[in-house]
Scaffold this motif. Structure first.
Motif, PDB file in Angstrom:
ATOM      1  N   VAL A  94       0.829  -1.208   0.000  1.00 27.77           N
ATOM      2  CA  VAL A  94       0.000   0.000   0.000  1.00 27.77           C
ATOM      3  C   VAL A  94       0.862   1.255   0.000  1.00 27.77           C
ATOM      4  CG1 VAL A  94      -1.659   1.345   1.355  1.00 27.77           C
ATOM      5  CG2 VAL A  94      -1.964  -1.120   1.095  1.00 27.77           C
ATOM      6  N   THR A  95       1.921   1.264   0.793  1.00 32.48           N
ATOM      7  CA  THR A  95       2.723   2.478   0.974  1.00 32.48           C
ATOM      8  C   THR A  95       3.847   2.627  -0.045  1.00 32.48           C
ATOM      9  OG1 THR A  95       4.118   1.292   2.591  1.00 32.48           O
ATOM     10  CG2 THR A  95       2.250   2.558   3.444  1.00 32.48           C
ATOM     11  N   GLN A  96       4.244   1.555  -0.725  1.00 33.31           N
ATOM     12  CA  GLN A  96       5.417   1.629  -1.582  1.00 33.31           C
ATOM     13  C   GLN A  96       5.136   1.377  -3.059  1.00 33.31           C
ATOM     14  OE1 GLN A  96       8.632  -0.788  -0.027  1.00 33.31           O
ATOM     15  NE2 GLN A  96       8.110  -0.281   2.098  1.00 33.31           N
ATOM     16  N   VAL A  97       4.047   0.690  -3.357  1.00 30.91           N
ATOM     17  CA  VAL A  97       3.763   0.337  -4.745  1.00 30.91           C
ATOM     18  C   VAL A  97       2.593   1.166  -5.247  1.00 30.91           C
ATOM     19  CG1 VAL A  97       3.120  -1.513  -6.334  1.00 30.91           C
ATOM     20  CG2 VAL A  97       4.590  -2.005  -4.362  1.00 30.91           C
ATOM     21  N   LEU A 153     -18.783  -5.299  -0.489  1.00 33.77           N
ATOM     22  CA  LEU A 153     -18.773  -5.351   0.976  1.00 33.77           C
ATOM     23  C   LEU A 153     -17.342  -5.437   1.510  1.00 33.77           C
ATOM     24  CD1 LEU A 153     -21.756  -7.808   1.631  1.00 33.77           C
ATOM     25  CD2 LEU A 153     -21.675  -5.371   2.195  1.00 33.77           C
ATOM     26  N   SER A 154     -16.523  -6.224   0.857  1.00 25.85           N
ATOM     27  CA  SER A 154     -15.128  -6.389   1.286  1.00 25.85           C
ATOM     28  C   SER A 154     -14.351  -5.092   1.178  1.00 25.85           C
ATOM     29  CB  SER A 154     -14.448  -7.483   0.453  1.00 25.85           C
ATOM     30  OG  SER A 154     -15.079  -8.732   0.628  1.00 25.85           O
ATOM     31  N   LEU A 155     -14.550  -4.380   0.076  1.00 25.17           N
ATOM     32  CA  LEU A 155     -13.856  -3.111  -0.111  1.00 25.17           C
ATOM     33  C   LEU A 155     -14.304  -2.097   0.934  1.00 25.17           C
ATOM     34  CD1 LEU A 155     -11.975  -1.252  -1.648  1.00 25.17           C
ATOM     35  CD2 LEU A 155     -13.808  -0.850  -3.326  1.00 25.17           C
ATOM     36  N   GLY A 156     -15.615  -2.035   1.194  1.00 27.05           N
ATOM     37  CA  GLY A 156     -16.121  -1.112   2.197  1.00 27.05           C
ATOM     38  C   GLY A 156     -15.566  -1.408   3.579  1.00 27.05           C
ATOM     39  N   LEU A 157     -15.502  -2.681   3.947  1.00 30.03           N
ATOM     40  CA  LEU A 157     -14.973  -3.063   5.260  1.00 30.03           C
ATOM     41  C   LEU A 157     -13.470  -2.822   5.340  1.00 30.03           C
ATOM     42  CD1 LEU A 157     -16.972  -6.369   5.797  1.00 30.03           C
ATOM     43  CD2 LEU A 157     -17.240  -4.230   7.077  1.00 30.03           C
ATOM     44  N   ALA A 158     -12.756  -3.051   4.243  1.00 31.88           N
ATOM     45  CA  ALA A 158     -11.311  -2.805   4.232  1.00 31.88           C
ATOM     46  C   ALA A 158     -11.003  -1.323   4.443  1.00 31.88           C
ATOM     47  CB  ALA A 158     -10.709  -3.290   2.914  1.00 31.88           C
ATOM     48  N   ILE A 159     -11.783  -0.455   3.795  1.00 37.40           N
ATOM     49  CA  ILE A 159     -11.610   0.986   3.977  1.00 37.40           C
ATOM     50  C   ILE A 159     -11.910   1.372   5.417  1.00 37.40           C
ATOM     51  CG2 ILE A 159     -12.506   3.262   3.338  1.00 37.40           C
ATOM     52  CD1 ILE A 159     -13.066   2.107   0.533  1.00 37.40           C
ATOM     53  N   LEU A 160     -13.016   0.869   5.949  1.00 41.71           N
ATOM     54  CA  LEU A 160     -13.413   1.197   7.319  1.00 41.71           C
ATOM     55  C   LEU A 160     -12.379   0.728   8.328  1.00 41.71           C
ATOM     56  CD1 LEU A 160     -15.642   2.401   9.096  1.00 41.71           C
ATOM     57  CD2 LEU A 160     -16.712   0.129   9.146  1.00 41.71           C
ATOM     58  N   ASN A 161     -11.772  -0.430   8.066  1.00 43.12           N
ATOM     59  CA  ASN A 161     -10.799  -0.989   9.002  1.00 43.12           C
ATOM     60  C   ASN A 161      -9.533  -0.145   9.110  1.00 43.12           C
ATOM     61  OD1 ASN A 161     -10.004  -3.269  10.769  1.00 43.12           O
ATOM     62  ND2 ASN A 161      -8.402  -3.551   9.229  1.00 43.12           N
ATOM     63  N   VAL A 162      -9.244   0.624   8.063  1.00 46.52           N
ATOM     64  CA  VAL A 162      -8.074   1.501   8.110  1.00 46.52           C
ATOM     65  C   VAL A 162      -8.259   2.595   9.161  1.00 46.52           C
ATOM     66  CG1 VAL A 162      -6.713   3.196   6.806  1.00 46.52           C
ATOM     67  CG2 VAL A 162      -7.419   1.050   5.721  1.00 46.52           C
ATOM     68  N   LYS A 246     -10.510   8.263  -4.132  1.00 42.72           N
ATOM     69  CA  LYS A 246     -10.520   9.638  -3.634  1.00 42.72           C
ATOM     70  C   LYS A 246      -9.765   9.773  -2.324  1.00 42.72           C
ATOM     71  CE  LYS A 246     -13.680  13.462  -2.592  1.00 42.72           C
ATOM     72  NZ  LYS A 246     -15.112  13.900  -2.563  1.00 42.72           N
ATOM     73  N   ILE A 247      -9.897   8.789  -1.457  1.00 39.04           N
ATOM     74  CA  ILE A 247      -9.268   8.884  -0.126  1.00 39.04           C
ATOM     75  C   ILE A 247      -7.992   8.041  -0.039  1.00 39.04           C
ATOM     76  CG2 ILE A 247     -11.492   9.337   0.967  1.00 39.04           C
ATOM     77  CD1 ILE A 247     -11.455   6.464   2.011  1.00 39.04           C
ATOM     78  N   SER A 248      -7.444   7.640  -1.190  1.00 38.19           N
ATOM     79  CA  SER A 248      -6.217   6.832  -1.194  1.00 38.19           C
ATOM     80  C   SER A 248      -5.085   7.443  -0.383  1.00 38.19           C
ATOM     81  CB  SER A 248      -5.765   6.582  -2.627  1.00 38.19           C
ATOM     82  OG  SER A 248      -6.629   5.698  -3.288  1.00 38.19           O
ATOM     83  N   PRO A 249      -4.842   8.772  -0.496  1.00 36.95           N
ATOM     84  CA  PRO A 249      -3.762   9.358   0.329  1.00 36.95           C
ATOM     85  C   PRO A 249      -4.009   9.163   1.833  1.00 36.95           C
ATOM     86  CG  PRO A 249      -4.398  10.855  -1.431  1.00 36.95           C
ATOM     87  CD  PRO A 249      -5.407   9.753  -1.436  1.00 36.95           C
ATOM     88  N   ALA A 250      -5.259   9.302   2.256  1.00 39.34           N
ATOM     89  CA  ALA A 250      -5.594   9.112   3.676  1.00 39.34           C
ATOM     90  C   ALA A 250      -5.397   7.660   4.085  1.00 39.34           C
ATOM     91  CB  ALA A 250      -7.026   9.556   3.939  1.00 39.34           C
ATOM     92  N   ILE A 251      -5.728   6.723   3.186  1.00 39.21           N
ATOM     93  CA  ILE A 251      -5.533   5.301   3.494  1.00 39.21           C
ATOM     94  C   ILE A 251      -4.053   4.999   3.654  1.00 39.21           C
ATOM     95  CG2 ILE A 251      -5.759   2.976   2.557  1.00 39.21           C
ATOM     96  CD1 ILE A 251      -8.369   3.842   1.243  1.00 39.21           C
TER      97      ILE A 251
END
Length: 255
Positions: A94-97, A153-162, A246-251
């Motif tokens: 996530v942080t390097q690629v 659902l998986s994508l939504g939960l993955a975002i929320l978990n961050v 849209k929120i990739s930088p925040a993730i």
């Protein structure tokens, strides 16, 4: 041409992540992919005993509906559980690629779908031996709806978990509750009228119904409701992908 090349590259990354993850999961195990046969069979036997022997609700259709529901639930629950923690688990990527972040939770779902095919093929073979011929078009339709819905659902939960680290724990607990309020070991008709809303609001209940109709009760297939479900799931996934971008930088900062 460039856009097509990018899409093919992303598809290759998705396939590679899903394939390597599942190979790593079975490496070192004695039975490997056979666990996708063994675990559902054990659960099917258990729930069939509870429902048929203890509660007296026997019948081949009931047992087959339990078999379908349990096999599907393993696919969905493992997909959601593994995808929820995907951003944190692959922090280095996530942080390097530089790659679209939605690929990570999606790869978890596709990996579980790959394993699900082993259990499904056994189930389909049993159904065919018993004389149940599926509605192929309805089955394909339902498979697509399920894949898109679980990915969303998986994508939504993955975002929320961050941003909410307790999400992974809540997902595990929530899935256990959802299993018992989803008509799997009992029929929808047995749910009291006052609680039918729990079934109506449960996406898994609708997916179970679509699969039961496509595989067993083919005369009950309703393409209108399935089309609405497909449109809704596509809209949900598209919206979540746009939100994730849209929120990739925040993730990346919070992972």
């Amino acid at each position: 041409m460039i856009e097509k090349s990018v899409l093919s590259r992303h598809a290759y990354v998705l396939y590679t992540l899903a394939h390597l993850k599942q190979k790593a999961n079975v490496r070192g195990t004695f039975l490997g992919y056979l666990w996708w046969f063994i675990e559902p069979m054990m659960l099917i036997a258990l729930y069939s005993y509870v429902v048929g022997v203890i509660f007296g609700h026997s019948g081949i259709d009931r047992i087959l509906m339990i078999a379908i529901g349990v096999t599907l639930w393993k696919w969905w629950s493992t997909s959601l559980s593994s995808a929820t923690t995907s951003f944190r688990r692959y922090k280095g990527i996530v942080t390097q690629v530089k790659m679209p972040l939605p690929i990570l939770p999606s790869s978890e779902v596709f990996g579980q779908t790959y394993l699900f095919t082993f259990g499904y093929l056994l189930l389909q073979a049993v159904l065919l031996c018993l004389g149940y011929i599926p509605d192929v078009m309805a089955l394909l339709y339902t498979m697509i709806i399920s894949q898109i819905t679980i990915t969303a659902l998986s994508l939504g939960l993955a975002i929320l978990n961050v941003f909410v680290r307790d999400t992974a724990f809540l997902v595990g607990f929530g899935l256990r509750i959802l299993f018992y309020i989803t008509p799997i070991i009992y029929s929808r008709e047995r749910v009291p009228e006052n609680y039918q809303i729990l079934v109506d609001l449960n996406p898994f209940a609708h997916l179970i119904e679509y699969f039961n109709n496509a595989l067993i009760f083919t005369d009950k297939v309703n393409y209108s409701t399935m089309t609405l479900a497909l449109v809704f799931s596509i809209c949900a996934l598209t919206s979540l992908i746009a939100l994730c971008k849209k929120i990739s930088p925040a993730i990346v900062r919070n992972v």
